[in-house]
Each structure stands twice: as structure tokens, then as C-alpha cells.
Design a protein around this motif. Structure first.
Motif, PDB file in Angstrom:
ATOM      1  N   PHE A   2       0.836  -1.206   0.000  1.00 54.85           N
ATOM      2  CA  PHE A   2       0.000   0.000   0.000  1.00 54.85           C
ATOM      3  C   PHE A   2       0.871   1.257   0.000  1.00 54.85           C
ATOM      4  O   PHE A   2       0.469   2.303  -0.526  1.00 54.85           O
ATOM      5  CB  PHE A   2      -0.922   0.017   1.221  1.00 54.85           C
ATOM      6  N   ASN A   3       2.045   1.182   0.601  1.00 56.88           N
ATOM      7  CA  ASN A   3       2.895   2.362   0.747  1.00 56.88           C
ATOM      8  C   ASN A   3       3.799   2.609  -0.458  1.00 56.88           C
ATOM      9  O   ASN A   3       4.597   3.559  -0.442  1.00 56.88           O
ATOM     10  CB  ASN A   3       3.740   2.247   2.016  1.00 56.88           C
ATOM     11  N   ILE A   4       3.709   1.780  -1.483  1.00 63.86           N
ATOM     12  CA  ILE A   4       4.463   2.050  -2.708  1.00 63.86           C
ATOM     13  C   ILE A   4       3.882   3.300  -3.375  1.00 63.86           C
ATOM     14  O   ILE A   4       2.680   3.377  -3.641  1.00 63.86           O
ATOM     15  CB  ILE A   4       4.383   0.856  -3.684  1.00 63.86           C
ATOM     16  N   ASP A   5       4.729   4.275  -3.606  1.00 58.49           N
ATOM     17  CA  ASP A   5       4.302   5.538  -4.219  1.00 58.49           C
ATOM     18  C   ASP A   5       4.523   5.435  -5.736  1.00 58.49           C
ATOM     19  O   ASP A   5       5.600   5.745  -6.242  1.00 58.49           O
ATOM     20  CB  ASP A   5       5.094   6.706  -3.630  1.00 58.49           C
ATOM     21  N   VAL A   6       3.495   4.977  -6.446  1.00 63.40           N
ATOM     22  CA  VAL A   6       3.661   4.753  -7.887  1.00 63.40           C
ATOM     23  C   VAL A   6       3.893   6.072  -8.644  1.00 63.40           C
ATOM     24  O   VAL A   6       4.561   6.079  -9.685  1.00 63.40           O
ATOM     25  CB  VAL A   6       2.452   4.003  -8.474  1.00 63.40           C
ATOM     26  N   LYS A   7       3.347   7.150  -8.116  1.00 56.72           N
ATOM     27  CA  LYS A   7       3.567   8.442  -8.780  1.00 56.72           C
ATOM     28  C   LYS A   7       5.025   8.874  -8.631  1.00 56.72           C
ATOM     29  O   LYS A   7       5.653   9.363  -9.579  1.00 56.72           O
ATOM     30  CB  LYS A   7       2.648   9.507  -8.179  1.00 56.72           C
ATOM     31  N   LYS A   8       5.582   8.676  -7.446  1.00 53.57           N
ATOM     32  CA  LYS A   8       6.984   9.024  -7.214  1.00 53.57           C
ATOM     33  C   LYS A   8       7.906   8.146  -8.053  1.00 53.57           C
ATOM     34  O   LYS A   8       8.873   8.636  -8.662  1.00 53.57           O
ATOM     35  CB  LYS A   8       7.315   8.876  -5.728  1.00 53.57           C
ATOM     36  N   TYR A  48       7.208   6.733 -10.828  1.00 54.21           N
ATOM     37  CA  TYR A  48       7.090   7.137 -12.233  1.00 54.21           C
ATOM     38  C   TYR A  48       7.943   8.375 -12.510  1.00 54.21           C
ATOM     39  O   TYR A  48       8.671   8.425 -13.498  1.00 54.21           O
ATOM     40  CB  TYR A  48       5.625   7.414 -12.563  1.00 54.21           C
ATOM     41  N   ARG A  49       7.847   9.369 -11.624  1.00 55.97           N
ATOM     42  CA  ARG A  49       8.616  10.606 -11.831  1.00 55.97           C
ATOM     43  C   ARG A  49      10.108  10.350 -11.799  1.00 55.97           C
ATOM     44  O   ARG A  49      10.860  10.880 -12.618  1.00 55.97           O
ATOM     45  CB  ARG A  49       8.259  11.634 -10.745  1.00 55.97           C
ATOM     46  N   SER A  50      10.542   9.526 -10.857  1.00 53.34           N
ATOM     47  CA  SER A  50      11.979   9.360 -10.638  1.00 53.34           C
ATOM     48  C   SER A  50      12.631   8.365 -11.582  1.00 53.34           C
ATOM     49  O   SER A  50      13.845   8.414 -11.789  1.00 53.34           O
ATOM     50  CB  SER A  50      12.233   8.917  -9.191  1.00 53.34           C
ATOM     51  N   SER A  51      11.829   7.471 -12.174  1.00 56.53           N
ATOM     52  CA  SER A  51      12.448   6.404 -12.956  1.00 56.53           C
ATOM     53  C   SER A  51      11.739   6.148 -14.288  1.00 56.53           C
ATOM     54  O   SER A  51      12.336   6.288 -15.365  1.00 56.53           O
ATOM     55  CB  SER A  51      12.457   5.108 -12.120  1.00 56.53           C
ATOM     56  N   ILE A  52      10.478   5.778 -14.226  1.00 60.41           N
ATOM     57  CA  ILE A  52       9.774   5.288 -15.415  1.00 60.41           C
ATOM     58  C   ILE A  52       9.601   6.379 -16.473  1.00 60.41           C
ATOM     59  O   ILE A  52       9.751   6.123 -17.678  1.00 60.41           O
ATOM     60  CB  ILE A  52       8.399   4.713 -15.023  1.00 60.41           C
ATOM     61  N   LYS A  53       9.265   7.590 -16.051  1.00 59.39           N
ATOM     62  CA  LYS A  53       9.001   8.663 -17.012  1.00 59.39           C
ATOM     63  C   LYS A  53      10.196   8.909 -17.924  1.00 59.39           C
ATOM     64  O   LYS A  53      10.053   9.049 -19.143  1.00 59.39           O
ATOM     65  CB  LYS A  53       8.626   9.949 -16.268  1.00 59.39           C
ATOM     66  N   GLY A  54      11.381   8.944 -17.338  1.00 58.40           N
ATOM     67  CA  GLY A  54      12.588   9.167 -18.127  1.00 58.40           C
ATOM     68  C   GLY A  54      12.850   8.035 -19.105  1.00 58.40           C
ATOM     69  O   GLY A  54      13.276   8.259 -20.245  1.00 58.40           O
ATOM     70  N   ILE A  55      12.576   6.804 -18.668  1.00 58.07           N
ATOM     71  CA  ILE A  55      12.776   5.649 -19.544  1.00 58.07           C
ATOM     72  C   ILE A  55      11.819   5.708 -20.725  1.00 58.07           C
ATOM     73  O   ILE A  55      12.199   5.486 -21.881  1.00 58.07           O
ATOM     74  CB  ILE A  55      12.583   4.342 -18.742  1.00 58.07           C
ATOM     75  N   VAL A  56      10.563   6.025 -20.443  1.00 58.21           N
ATOM     76  CA  VAL A  56       9.561   6.109 -21.513  1.00 58.21           C
ATOM     77  C   VAL A  56       9.920   7.226 -22.491  1.00 58.21           C
ATOM     78  O   VAL A  56       9.802   7.066 -23.713  1.00 58.21           O
ATOM     79  CB  VAL A  56       8.162   6.345 -20.909  1.00 58.21           C
ATOM     80  N   LYS A  57      10.362   8.351 -21.949  1.00 57.09           N
ATOM     81  CA  LYS A  57      10.680   9.507 -22.796  1.00 57.09           C
ATOM     82  C   LYS A  57      11.834   9.227 -23.741  1.00 57.09           C
ATOM     83  O   LYS A  57      11.809   9.631 -24.916  1.00 57.09           O
ATOM     84  CB  LYS A  57      11.007  10.714 -21.919  1.00 57.09           C
ATOM     85  N   THR A  58      12.849   8.528 -23.250  1.00 62.13           N
ATOM     86  CA  THR A  58      14.046   8.317 -24.069  1.00 62.13           C
ATOM     87  C   THR A  58      14.012   7.018 -24.868  1.00 62.13           C
ATOM     88  O   THR A  58      14.772   6.866 -25.822  1.00 62.13           O
ATOM     89  CB  THR A  58      15.306   8.319 -23.183  1.00 62.13           C
ATOM     90  N   GLY A 109       0.944   7.756 -15.774  1.00 60.57           N
ATOM     91  CA  GLY A 109       1.462   8.132 -17.075  1.00 60.57           C
ATOM     92  C   GLY A 109       1.544   9.643 -17.207  1.00 60.57           C
ATOM     93  O   GLY A 109       1.484  10.377 -16.224  1.00 60.57           O
ATOM     94  N   THR A 110       1.647  10.096 -18.446  1.00 58.93           N
ATOM     95  CA  THR A 110       1.776  11.529 -18.715  1.00 58.93           C
ATOM     96  C   THR A 110       0.696  11.982 -19.683  1.00 58.93           C
ATOM     97  O   THR A 110       0.502  11.356 -20.731  1.00 58.93           O
ATOM     98  CB  THR A 110       3.163  11.829 -19.317  1.00 58.93           C
ATOM     99  N   GLY A 111       0.013  13.063 -19.328  1.00 54.60           N
ATOM    100  CA  GLY A 111      -0.996  13.636 -20.202  1.00 54.60           C
ATOM    101  C   GLY A 111      -0.424  14.788 -21.004  1.00 54.60           C
ATOM    102  O   GLY A 111       0.770  14.831 -21.310  1.00 54.60           O
ATOM    103  N   LEU A 112      -1.262  15.743 -21.350  1.00 56.50           N
ATOM    104  CA  LEU A 112      -0.800  16.895 -22.127  1.00 56.50           C
ATOM    105  C   LEU A 112       0.006  17.864 -21.280  1.00 56.50           C
ATOM    106  O   LEU A 112       1.051  18.354 -21.701  1.00 56.50           O
ATOM    107  CB  LEU A 112      -2.014  17.613 -22.730  1.00 56.50           C
ATOM    108  N   PRO A 115       1.062  14.897 -15.018  1.00 59.21           N
ATOM    109  CA  PRO A 115       0.810  13.477 -14.735  1.00 59.21           C
ATOM    110  C   PRO A 115      -0.666  13.120 -14.774  1.00 59.21           C
ATOM    111  O   PRO A 115      -1.528  13.920 -14.430  1.00 59.21           O
ATOM    112  CB  PRO A 115       1.383  13.295 -13.324  1.00 59.21           C
ATOM    113  N   ILE A 116      -0.919  11.899 -15.210  1.00 54.61           N
ATOM    114  CA  ILE A 116      -2.242  11.295 -15.123  1.00 54.61           C
ATOM    115  C   ILE A 116      -2.062   9.955 -14.422  1.00 54.61           C
ATOM    116  O   ILE A 116      -0.962   9.413 -14.396  1.00 54.61           O
ATOM    117  CB  ILE A 116      -2.881  11.084 -16.511  1.00 54.61           C
ATOM    118  N   TRP A 117      -3.112   9.426 -13.830  1.00 54.20           N
ATOM    119  CA  TRP A 117      -2.993   8.144 -13.156  1.00 54.20           C
ATOM    120  C   TRP A 117      -4.337   7.417 -13.204  1.00 54.20           C
ATOM    121  O   TRP A 117      -5.372   8.028 -13.507  1.00 54.20           O
ATOM    122  CB  TRP A 117      -2.519   8.301 -11.721  1.00 54.20           C
ATOM    123  N   GLY A 118      -4.276   6.118 -12.918  1.00 46.41           N
ATOM    124  CA  GLY A 118      -5.505   5.352 -12.992  1.00 46.41           C
ATOM    125  C   GLY A 118      -5.445   4.093 -12.153  1.00 46.41           C
ATOM    126  O   GLY A 118      -4.379   3.651 -11.710  1.00 46.41           O
TER     127      GLY A 118
END
Length: 268
Positions: free
Chosen positions: A99-105, A107-117, A155-158, A161-164
């Protein structure tokens, strides 16, 4: 000695003093409200998870309803291997509790950069996501004697961040419900992803397990859909694509876990 309030030295000293005083007040306020902010965040997360299984809740009753409907908290790695299981009372200081996993954090710190590049190179994207030190929480729920699994995603919107949260039925394929939200999407356009008229389109649809890279599609608004897709927000194309991207990046991780769990049950 009289103080010359018109001097540059006095103005400089006064400005520094005000910065120190105001900064100290803000820091004290932030620290004193931290516990309440964490509680609000936790209650909002409970409300979103409950929303995915179509249980209405408020900040006042979210904790009680969460305890009533969510029977197990699980975390898995990118390969779908079980990492942690927990049930019962949540300790907010237990970092291992799914429950304490911060998926938004994460994403910001790791996943977003991977997806972008690496987003345009599926093989590279897969390899880098597999090597990212990130775990994925999933919440096992029971509602009216039916078991449901809620899968969080970000994920990322326009504009930000967006989330679901997507709830799957016991066949791990049929979508029972979905709940999406955003931080800064355009009102009347991309921001509509949080509205019921959009989320209800997902109910009863199925993941395409034959194609992990396009497991579920959010098409251009007004497009013809099938059992593996919904039409997006008209005028909110980029936000809709963001929802599509986070679904097809995250859901395969959970499907791998469900497949592993089924295989293990079959071997017993």
C-alpha cells in the motif's frame, strides 16, 4: 544610535530578516502538517482503489470501507514475480507494505525518463523497464463474493501526470471498473478522463492477452471500437494517448503476475 531606515544597509538587512522569518514559518507549517497530508494522501488512494471496484467512499469512511473490501495487498516486480503480501492494518511507516508504494513518485523518478528516451524503441524500453528498481502494487478485493484485482498505474498527459486504477475480474482479463485522474489536464477536454462517461466505457471490455504490446487501446474520439478498446476524449487526443500508453505499459506486468500465479496453482 538612531537607525537610518532609508539606507541601503537597512533595506538589505530587513529583506534578509523577512526571508528568514517567512521561511522558518513555512518550514514549521510544512512539518506540522506533514502527518495530516500523508493521511489525506492515503485516504485519497483508498478512495481511488474503492472507486475502481465501484464502491463510493468519502475521506471519513474510506479506511473502514478499504478494510472491508480489500483483503490482500500485493507487490510484484516487472517480471510478474511476487515480492510482498500483506493484509490487515496498514503501518504507514512500513516501506515494504505494498500500500505504501508511491507509484507516482516511482514514475517521476524512474519510469518517465525511460519512456521519454526509449518509448520509440520497444525492445530498449522493455529492457530498461525490466532493470528499473520498481515494484508494482496490486490490491485483491472481494465484493459480493466476487474477487477483483485493482491495478494502479501512472502516465503523462498533455500538461502533467495522469494516473488510474483498473479493476480486473477473476479471469484476469475482463475489466470490472476503472478510475482515472489527472493533475493539470485541460477542463472540458483531457480533464474529462476522470468523468464517469469515460470510465464506464471500460466496464465489461477485455484485455487482449494475445498481444501484450497492445493489450488495450484508447482510440481517437469517435472511432469504432471492439472488445479490446474504447474511444478517447474528443479534443483530448494527447491525454487519451497518455491513458493508452500507461495501460499498455503497466497492464502486461500485472498479467505476467496473474499468469505466474495461475501456473503455480495448476502445479499444486
Amino acid at each position: 544610535m538612531a537607525v537610518n531606515k532609508n539606507s541601503n544597509g537597512y533595506t538589505f538587512f530587513f529583506a534578509i530578516a523577512m526571508v528568514v522569518v517567512v521561511g522558518a514559518i513555512l518550514a514549521i507549517t510544512s512539518v506540522s502538517l506533514k502527518e495530516r497530508q500523508q493521511q489525506n494522501d492515503a485516504d485519497k488512494k483508498r478512495m481511488d482503489i474503492l472507486g475502481a471496484i465501484k464502491v463510493e467512499s468519502t475521506r471519513q469512511n474510506a479506511a473502514d470501507l478499504f478494510s472491508q473490501f480489500v483483503v490482500e495487498r500485493i507487490s510484484v516486480d516487472y517480471s510478474g514475480n511476487l515480492v510482498e503480501q500483506a493484509s490487515g492494518k496498514i503501518d504507514p511507516n512500513d516501506k515494504q507494505d505494498p500500500f505504501n508504494i508511491d507509484v507516482k513518485k516511482d514514475y517521476r523518478s524512474s519510469i518517465k525518463g525511460i519512456v521519454k528516451t526509449s518509448g520509440k524503441n520497444p525492445e530498449e524500453l522493455e529492457n530498461r523497464l525490466a532493470n528499473a528498481d520498481v515494484n508494482y502494487p496490486v490490491f485483491k478485493c472481494v465484493k459480493n463474493d466476487t474477487t477483483l484485482y485493482v491495478c494502479p498505474m501512472v502516465g503523462t498527459g498533455l500538461w502533467g501526470p495522469i494516473w488510474g486504477y483498473v479493476a480486473l475480474e477473476e479471469d484476469f482479463q475482463t475489466i470490472y471498473g476503472a478510475k482515472f485522474d489527472h493533475k493539470t489536464e485541460t477542463p472540458g477536454l483531457g480533464a474529462e478522463i476522470k468523468e464517469d462517461f469515460f470510465t464506464v466505457k471500460f466496464e465489461g471490455k477485455e484485455l487482449n492477452l494475445e498481444d501484450p504490446k497492445t493489450m488495450f487501446s484508447v482510440l481517437k474520439g469517435g472511432a469504432v471500437t471492439n472488445e479490446h478498446s474504447v474511444d478517447g476524449i474528443t479534443g483530448g487526443t494527447i491525454t487519451s494517448k497518455g491513458v493508452d500508453e500507461m495501460l499498455n505499459r503497466t497492464l502486461p506486468v500485472y498479467v505476467k503476475y496473474f499468469t505466474n500465479a495461475n501456473d503455480q496453482r495448476a502445479e499444486r
